[in-house]
Scaffold this motif. Structure first.
Motif, mmCIF file in Angstrom:
data_model
loop_
_atom_site.group_PDB
_atom_site.id
_atom_site.type_symbol
_atom_site.label_atom_id
_atom_site.label_comp_id
_atom_site.label_asym_id
_atom_site.label_seq_id
_atom_site.Cartn_x
_atom_site.Cartn_y
_atom_site.Cartn_z
ATOM 1 N N LYS A 158 0.826 -1.211 0.000
ATOM 2 C CA LYS A 158 0.000 0.000 0.000
ATOM 3 C C LYS A 158 0.864 1.267 0.000
ATOM 4 O O LYS A 158 2.033 1.237 0.369
ATOM 5 N N TYR A 159 0.272 2.337 -0.468
ATOM 6 C CA TYR A 159 0.921 3.644 -0.332
ATOM 7 C C TYR A 159 -0.160 4.710 -0.228
ATOM 8 O O TYR A 159 -1.287 4.494 -0.670
ATOM 9 N N TYR A 160 0.175 5.843 0.379
ATOM 10 C CA TYR A 160 -0.834 6.886 0.572
ATOM 11 C C TYR A 160 -0.669 8.002 -0.440
ATOM 12 O O TYR A 160 0.436 8.313 -0.882
ATOM 13 N N ARG A 161 -1.780 8.580 -0.811
ATOM 14 C CA ARG A 161 -1.740 9.779 -1.645
ATOM 15 C C ARG A 161 -2.713 10.777 -1.045
ATOM 16 O O ARG A 161 -3.771 10.410 -0.533
ATOM 17 N N SER A 162 -2.361 12.054 -1.114
ATOM 18 C CA SER A 162 -3.337 13.045 -0.650
ATOM 19 C C SER A 162 -3.686 13.988 -1.790
ATOM 20 O O SER A 162 -2.913 14.192 -2.725
ATOM 21 N N TYR A 163 -4.883 14.506 -1.720
ATOM 22 C CA TYR A 163 -5.413 15.380 -2.765
ATOM 23 C C TYR A 163 -6.036 16.597 -2.123
ATOM 24 O O TYR A 163 -6.535 16.548 -1.001
ATOM 25 N N GLU A 164 -6.040 17.687 -2.888
ATOM 26 C CA GLU A 164 -6.668 18.906 -2.386
ATOM 27 C C GLU A 164 -8.105 18.996 -2.856
ATOM 28 O O GLU A 164 -8.461 18.485 -3.918
ATOM 29 N N SER A 165 -8.882 19.690 -2.073
ATOM 30 C CA SER A 165 -10.259 19.986 -2.437
ATOM 31 C C SER A 165 -10.329 20.541 -3.871
ATOM 32 O O SER A 165 -9.551 21.425 -4.236
ATOM 33 N N GLY A 166 -11.228 20.006 -4.655
ATOM 34 C CA GLY A 166 -11.404 20.498 -6.019
ATOM 35 C C GLY A 166 -10.602 19.736 -7.055
ATOM 36 O O GLY A 166 -10.902 19.805 -8.252
ATOM 37 N N PRO A 209 -6.574 5.670 -18.333
ATOM 38 C CA PRO A 209 -6.138 4.377 -17.806
ATOM 39 C C PRO A 209 -6.051 4.453 -16.282
ATOM 40 O O PRO A 209 -5.671 5.474 -15.719
ATOM 41 N N MET A 210 -6.440 3.377 -15.633
ATOM 42 C CA MET A 210 -6.435 3.309 -14.164
ATOM 43 C C MET A 210 -5.379 2.299 -13.765
ATOM 44 O O MET A 210 -5.562 1.104 -13.983
ATOM 45 N N ASP A 211 -4.306 2.735 -13.155
ATOM 46 C CA ASP A 211 -3.311 1.742 -12.758
ATOM 47 C C ASP A 211 -3.324 1.463 -11.263
ATOM 48 O O ASP A 211 -2.505 0.724 -10.764
ATOM 49 N N PHE A 212 -4.287 2.084 -10.555
ATOM 50 C CA PHE A 212 -4.371 1.769 -9.127
ATOM 51 C C PHE A 212 -5.825 1.687 -8.675
ATOM 52 O O PHE A 212 -6.738 2.138 -9.363
ATOM 53 N N VAL A 213 -6.011 1.079 -7.532
ATOM 54 C CA VAL A 213 -7.300 1.081 -6.849
ATOM 55 C C VAL A 213 -7.015 1.541 -5.424
ATOM 56 O O VAL A 213 -5.851 1.681 -5.047
ATOM 57 N N CYS A 249 -5.755 5.489 0.478
ATOM 58 C CA CYS A 249 -4.833 4.370 0.647
ATOM 59 C C CYS A 249 -4.869 3.561 -0.643
ATOM 60 O O CYS A 249 -5.891 2.961 -0.971
ATOM 61 N N CYS A 250 -3.768 3.576 -1.390
ATOM 62 C CA CYS A 250 -3.773 3.034 -2.754
ATOM 63 C C CYS A 250 -2.973 1.738 -2.875
ATOM 64 O O CYS A 250 -2.068 1.462 -2.087
ATOM 65 N N PHE A 251 -3.343 0.961 -3.898
ATOM 66 C CA PHE A 251 -2.601 -0.237 -4.280
ATOM 67 C C PHE A 251 -2.452 -0.218 -5.790
ATOM 68 O O PHE A 251 -3.413 0.099 -6.493
#
Lengths: 248, 248
Positions: free
Chosen positions: B39-47, B56-60, B112-114
């Motif tokens: 697993k690894y974490y990613r964060s995103y900002e509002s908007g 293409p989707m390489d993660f879930v 939380c991504c894979f």
DNA sequence: GACCCGCATTGATTTAAATCAACCAACCCT
DNA sequence: AGGGTTGGTTGATTTAAATCAATGCGGGTC
């Protein structure tokens, strides 16, 4: 209205018409043998309610032939169809005891059923079944979300065109009709059922079907038999990307 | 708009806030260890748009904190929300390579991504994950079908009341708020987002929110903070069976 | 403090679809 | 052949929500 029942019903999974698309699609022959032991067939007449929302559900199963609808009804009678069950579609939810929706046969139909308990036990032991069910459920979720766009944002005309496109596409995949040339299919639904599917009144459905016919988007033979001379034209009318993402 | 990133991010599955509700809920500690590795974490900002439809989707992954929307858009710009992703909800579809919907953060969020490939392999080896994912997908399908009734058959006022009821309920379960007494929660959505959820215009949303407030069904503190003095009253306004099927 | 800017509200008008209401055509009975 | 029933069409009118158009307001920033 005479019924000859068991005669037309298949008894071996091997020659089952939905063998390769249903919840058992991924099963090996030994797994199939087990299913063979616990399955049983039931047939229903057009118009019959298979399951009432809120009732206890002691079985699950697959549609072998015929068509059924999944509907929700409000106290005051407003109803919304939330699913259309075609051959190979799965009915019931493992892990839940009571039905969430009404299931009504719109044609005569045959179901391949399993008592819920043994099926759940089998599912726990047989990943192939759970895998296939997950896949089917994800497909249904996609279809439901597609439908949310139709219900929430499309005009009456676009709704009708969308429904025609969906039925045409399903019919083409089911019957392995080649892709080119005009599509011909039968509407499995009454105007009222179409209205319940689309969140419209039956009068509006009737008017918009007539309008699409007048504009040459569809042709009608009787009330039910539809010919689509140009599928891309239909997709445009549906407001869809007309990339012609044909089949599967 | 200053961000402090990794600091607030959990690193051990053991103390993960969504541990017991997410796709990993059923995993044993040894299975969790494997997940921990990939697993690894990613964060995103509002908007921010996390995922564009068609890409293409390489993660879930799972929503750890924050809220995102799943939306579909027609060429002419009409948009319909088809899902609201709250903490513990799963994003992405195993077995599919491109995204079917836009995913947009409506608050700052952490995922939380894979990577898709290893996750799919893990899923094949770990029935607990597939089982839980099936369960979550069936729940989502139920929610989508509930929503189809809202979109297809409810009036603008009922739609707003339904949305309030859903958010109130979700908030109550998430925060383990006891059941009785007035419910208080924050609307996570702008009027425009609510309109996209409900298949309405933002003006109609605004008018109906005002109307529900005038009629005492809800109280407002600012634009976002909502108090529901009587939940059953709200359910009546939503056109739902007011059996008060509260929580879970 | 003055000026934006993004969100929200409120009002006037238009319009798409619902509603109300006849009427039609197959089909099915006995 | 007549009468009922079910499903479908078509027309007139109403209505809920969309559209068009100002206006309000709180939070930033220069």
């Amino acid at each position: 209205m005479l019924k000859e029942k068991a005669s037309i019903i298949p008894h071996e999974c091997g020659d089952c018409p939905i063998r390769h698309r249903a919840v058992c699609a991924r099963c090996e022959s030994d797994e199939l043998e087990v299913l063979d032991q616990i399955k049983y067939y039931r047939s229903y007449e057009s118009g019959q309610t298979l399951i009432w929302s809120g009732d206890p559900m002691d079985f699950v199963g697959s549609v072998v032939s015929g068509i059924a609808t999944l509907t929700q009804t409000m106290e005051d009678g407003r109803t919304q169809m939330v699913g259309l069950l075609l051959p190979s579609d799965f009915v019931g939810r493992p892990g839940r005891n009571s039905a969430a929706y009404d299931v009504v046969a719109v044609t005569d139909m045959v179901m391949c059923c399993f008592r819920k308990k043994p099926f759940e036990e089998m599912m726990a032991r047989t990943p192939h079944i759970a895998q296939r069910l997950l896949e089917m459920t994800l497909d249904e979720l996609d279809a439901a979300r597609e439908w949310m766009l139709v219900l929430g944002r499309k005009t009456a005309r676009e709704k009708i065109a969308s429904l025609m496109a969906i039925i045409a596409r399903r019919d083409a995949t089911l019957n392995m009709n080649g892709t080119r040339g005009p599509l011909v299919f039968d509407l499995p639904l009454t105007r009222e059922a179409m209205a319940d599917y689309l969140g419209l009144t039956l009068e509006t459905v009737s008017r918009q079907v007539s309008a699409l016919k007048k504009d040459g988007v569809i042709e009608l033979e009787g009330k039910r038999r539809v010919t689509v001379p140009d599928f891309n034209r239909l997709l445009e009318e549906a407001g869809d990307d007309s990339d012609g993402g044909m089949l599967i």
